[in-house]
Write a protein that holds these residues in place. Structure first.
Motif, PDB file in Angstrom:
ATOM      1  N   VAL A  24       0.891  -1.232  -0.351  1.00 50.97           N
ATOM      2  CA  VAL A  24       0.033   0.262  -0.277  1.00 50.97           C
ATOM      3  C   VAL A  24       0.805   1.233   0.098  1.00 50.97           C
ATOM      4  O   VAL A  24       0.581   2.198  -1.123  1.00 50.97           O
ATOM      5  CB  VAL A  24      -0.641   0.027   1.245  1.00 50.97           C
ATOM      6  N   LEU A  25       1.884   1.066   0.854  1.00 49.84           N
ATOM      7  CA  LEU A  25       3.088   2.610   0.858  1.00 49.84           C
ATOM      8  C   LEU A  25       3.736   2.174   0.121  1.00 49.84           C
ATOM      9  O   LEU A  25       4.080   3.927  -1.475  1.00 49.84           O
ATOM     10  CB  LEU A  25       3.615   2.154   2.387  1.00 49.84           C
ATOM     11  N   GLY A  26       3.808   1.245  -0.745  1.00 49.71           N
ATOM     12  CA  GLY A  26       4.614   1.324  -2.505  1.00 49.71           C
ATOM     13  C   GLY A  26       3.928   2.226  -3.454  1.00 49.71           C
ATOM     14  O   GLY A  26       4.692   2.714  -3.859  1.00 49.71           O
ATOM     15  N   LEU A  27       2.687   0.911  -3.492  1.00 57.07           N
ATOM     16  CA  LEU A  27       1.964   1.757  -4.338  1.00 57.07           C
ATOM     17  C   LEU A  27       1.339   3.625  -4.620  1.00 57.07           C
ATOM     18  O   LEU A  27       1.125   4.304  -5.631  1.00 57.07           O
ATOM     19  CB  LEU A  27       0.972   0.872  -4.638  1.00 57.07           C
ATOM     20  N   SER A  28       1.069   3.828  -2.576  1.00 57.34           N
ATOM     21  CA  SER A  28       0.613   4.854  -3.095  1.00 57.34           C
ATOM     22  C   SER A  28       1.546   6.581  -3.101  1.00 57.34           C
ATOM     23  O   SER A  28       1.574   6.897  -4.000  1.00 57.34           O
ATOM     24  CB  SER A  28       0.140   5.564  -1.606  1.00 57.34           C
ATOM     25  N   ALA A  29       3.182   5.920  -2.076  1.00 59.49           N
ATOM     26  CA  ALA A  29       3.777   7.328  -3.138  1.00 59.49           C
ATOM     27  C   ALA A  29       4.594   7.236  -4.483  1.00 59.49           C
ATOM     28  O   ALA A  29       5.151   7.832  -5.083  1.00 59.49           O
ATOM     29  CB  ALA A  29       5.508   6.433  -2.327  1.00 59.49           C
ATOM     30  N   GLY A  30       5.119   5.759  -5.224  1.00 56.15           N
ATOM     31  CA  GLY A  30       5.011   5.698  -6.727  1.00 56.15           C
ATOM     32  C   GLY A  30       4.261   6.531  -6.912  1.00 56.15           C
ATOM     33  O   GLY A  30       4.346   7.476  -7.981  1.00 56.15           O
ATOM     34  N   LEU A  31       2.805   6.358  -7.041  1.00 53.95           N
ATOM     35  CA  LEU A  31       1.129   6.253  -7.499  1.00 53.95           C
ATOM     36  C   LEU A  31       1.847   8.550  -7.524  1.00 53.95           C
ATOM     37  O   LEU A  31       1.670   9.429  -8.505  1.00 53.95           O
ATOM     38  CB  LEU A  31      -0.202   6.012  -7.515  1.00 53.95           C
ATOM     39  N   ALA A  32       2.123   8.661  -6.221  1.00 50.64           N
ATOM     40  CA  ALA A  32       2.419  10.296  -6.476  1.00 50.64           C
ATOM     41  C   ALA A  32       2.888  11.016  -6.807  1.00 50.64           C
ATOM     42  O   ALA A  32       3.126  12.299  -7.229  1.00 50.64           O
ATOM     43  CB  ALA A  32       2.089  10.620  -4.956  1.00 50.64           C
ATOM     44  N   LYS A  33       4.055  10.522  -6.874  1.00 52.51           N
ATOM     45  CA  LYS A  33       5.527  10.949  -7.682  1.00 52.51           C
ATOM     46  C   LYS A  33       5.075  10.632  -9.430  1.00 52.51           C
ATOM     47  O   LYS A  33       5.011  11.585 -10.109  1.00 52.51           O
ATOM     48  CB  LYS A  33       6.282  10.019  -7.065  1.00 52.51           C
ATOM     49  N   GLU A  40       4.790  16.469  -4.339  1.00 47.74           N
ATOM     50  CA  GLU A  40       5.864  15.732  -4.990  1.00 47.74           C
ATOM     51  C   GLU A  40       6.370  16.239  -5.659  1.00 47.74           C
ATOM     52  O   GLU A  40       7.816  16.488  -5.555  1.00 47.74           O
ATOM     53  CB  GLU A  40       5.344  14.588  -5.258  1.00 47.74           C
ATOM     54  N   VAL A  41       6.275  17.069  -6.569  1.00 45.79           N
ATOM     55  CA  VAL A  41       6.736  17.991  -7.451  1.00 45.79           C
ATOM     56  C   VAL A  41       7.551  18.540  -6.777  1.00 45.79           C
ATOM     57  O   VAL A  41       9.156  19.284  -7.251  1.00 45.79           O
ATOM     58  CB  VAL A  41       6.244  18.412  -8.370  1.00 45.79           C
ATOM     59  N   GLU A  42       7.418  19.800  -5.925  1.00 48.92           N
ATOM     60  CA  GLU A  42       7.587  20.980  -5.090  1.00 48.92           C
ATOM     61  C   GLU A  42       8.818  20.068  -4.279  1.00 48.92           C
ATOM     62  O   GLU A  42       9.376  20.997  -4.704  1.00 48.92           O
ATOM     63  CB  GLU A  42       6.292  21.553  -4.884  1.00 48.92           C
ATOM     64  N   PHE A  43       9.072  19.539  -3.378  1.00 48.07           N
ATOM     65  CA  PHE A  43       9.465  18.650  -2.576  1.00 48.07           C
ATOM     66  C   PHE A  43      10.609  17.721  -3.397  1.00 48.07           C
ATOM     67  O   PHE A  43      11.706  19.108  -3.304  1.00 48.07           O
ATOM     68  CB  PHE A  43       8.770  17.848  -1.588  1.00 48.07           C
ATOM     69  N   PHE A  57      10.853   7.466 -10.690  1.00 51.51           N
ATOM     70  CA  PHE A  57      11.369   7.378  -9.273  1.00 51.51           C
ATOM     71  C   PHE A  57       9.744   6.721  -8.840  1.00 51.51           C
ATOM     72  O   PHE A  57       9.716   5.624  -8.009  1.00 51.51           O
ATOM     73  CB  PHE A  57      12.023   7.757  -8.398  1.00 51.51           C
ATOM     74  N   GLY A  58       8.766   7.025  -9.330  1.00 51.12           N
ATOM     75  CA  GLY A  58       7.876   7.144  -8.994  1.00 51.12           C
ATOM     76  C   GLY A  58       7.115   5.063  -9.868  1.00 51.12           C
ATOM     77  O   GLY A  58       6.219   4.798  -8.829  1.00 51.12           O
ATOM     78  N   VAL A  59       7.560   4.933 -11.131  1.00 49.55           N
ATOM     79  CA  VAL A  59       7.426   3.787 -11.711  1.00 49.55           C
ATOM     80  C   VAL A  59       8.121   2.793 -10.942  1.00 49.55           C
ATOM     81  O   VAL A  59       7.501   1.994 -10.560  1.00 49.55           O
ATOM     82  CB  VAL A  59       7.467   3.776 -12.909  1.00 49.55           C
ATOM     83  N   VAL A  60       9.552   3.278 -10.291  1.00 47.03           N
ATOM     84  CA  VAL A  60      10.250   1.952  -9.810  1.00 47.03           C
ATOM     85  C   VAL A  60       9.557   1.442  -8.514  1.00 47.03           C
ATOM     86  O   VAL A  60       9.170   1.063  -8.368  1.00 47.03           O
ATOM     87  CB  VAL A  60      11.602   2.333  -9.396  1.00 47.03           C
ATOM     88  N   GLN A  61       9.012   2.440  -7.404  1.00 47.73           N
ATOM     89  CA  GLN A  61       8.363   2.244  -6.567  1.00 47.73           C
ATOM     90  C   GLN A  61       7.353   1.078  -6.391  1.00 47.73           C
ATOM     91  O   GLN A  61       7.086   0.752  -5.871  1.00 47.73           O
ATOM     92  CB  GLN A  61       7.988   3.584  -5.700  1.00 47.73           C
ATOM     93  N   LEU A 105      11.380   6.323   8.330  1.00 47.43           N
ATOM     94  CA  LEU A 105      12.833   5.411   8.800  1.00 47.43           C
ATOM     95  C   LEU A 105      11.776   3.792   8.799  1.00 47.43           C
ATOM     96  O   LEU A 105      12.138   2.817   9.062  1.00 47.43           O
ATOM     97  CB  LEU A 105      13.370   5.476   9.796  1.00 47.43           C
ATOM     98  N   ILE A 106      10.245   4.103   9.216  1.00 49.58           N
ATOM     99  CA  ILE A 106      10.183   3.094   9.707  1.00 49.58           C
ATOM    100  C   ILE A 106       9.236   1.833   8.710  1.00 49.58           C
ATOM    101  O   ILE A 106      10.063   0.725   8.942  1.00 49.58           O
ATOM    102  CB  ILE A 106       8.190   3.019  10.105  1.00 49.58           C
ATOM    103  N   PRO A 107       8.696   2.246   7.255  1.00 51.08           N
ATOM    104  CA  PRO A 107       8.581   1.194   6.519  1.00 51.08           C
ATOM    105  C   PRO A 107      10.160   1.100   5.935  1.00 51.08           C
ATOM    106  O   PRO A 107      10.171  -0.435   5.381  1.00 51.08           O
ATOM    107  CB  PRO A 107       8.586   2.093   5.120  1.00 51.08           C
TER     108      PRO A 107
END
Length: 126
Positions: A24-33, A40-43, A57-61, A105-107
Motif C-alpha cells: 500500500v505504501l509503495g503504491l501510494s508513494a509511487g503513484l503520487a510521484k 511531490e513535484v515541489e518537494f 522514481f515513482g514507477v520504480v516504487q 525510516l519505519i517502512p
C-alpha cells in the motif's frame, strides 16, 4: 504448533501484514510521484529532481510494490522498495526534516525485516 514471532503462524501473519502495508505504501508513494502530485513535484524539485526523474522514481516504487505481492519476487521487491524508501529518507534529511525522516525510516525497517526473512540461506521461506 509454535508460538511467538519466531514460530509458524504468528510469524507468517506478521510478515503478511508487513507486506500488505509495504505494498500500500509503495503504491501510494509511487503513484503520487508518477502522477506528479504537486507536493511531490515541489518537494523533489527543490532537491534538483526533474519531473521525468520523479516519474521514473515513482514507477520504480510502483513496480517494486507489485513485486512484493508474489512470493517468488518478494525479496527483489523488498530490496528495490527498501532502496527507494531509503533514498527518500536521505532526501528528507537533506531538507532538514529530521523528525519526518526518522518516522520515514519505519517502512525501511519493515522492508529490512521482509528481506531478512527471505534470505536464501535462512532455509525457511514464508
Amino acid at each position: 504448533m509454535k508460538t511467538g514471532i519466531r514460530g509458524g503462524r504468528t510469524r507468517q501473519r506478521v510478515q503478511g501484514a508487513i507486506v500488505v502495508l509495504l505494498v500500500v505504501l509503495g503504491l501510494s508513494a509511487g503513484l503520487a510521484k508518477a502522477l506528479r502530485m504537486p507536493q511531490e513535484v515541489e518537494f523533489f524539485g527543490k532537491l534538483g529532481l526533474s519531473e521525468p526523474m520523479l516519474i521514473s522514481f515513482g514507477v520504480v516504487q510502483v513496480l517494486s510494490a507489485l513485486l512484493l505481492t508474489g512470493a517468488p519476487t518478494r525479496l527483489a521487491g523488498a530490496c528495490i522498495l527498501g532502496a527507494t524508501l531509503l533514498l527518500s529518507v536521505a532526501m528528507i534529511l537533506m531538507t532538514g526534516q529530521v523528525a519526518f525522516a526518522l518516522v520515514s525510516l519505519i517502512p525501511v525497517l519493515m522492508g529490512a525485516y521482509i528481506i531478512y526473512e527471505r534470505l536464501p540461506w535462512k532455509g525457511d521461506q514464508a
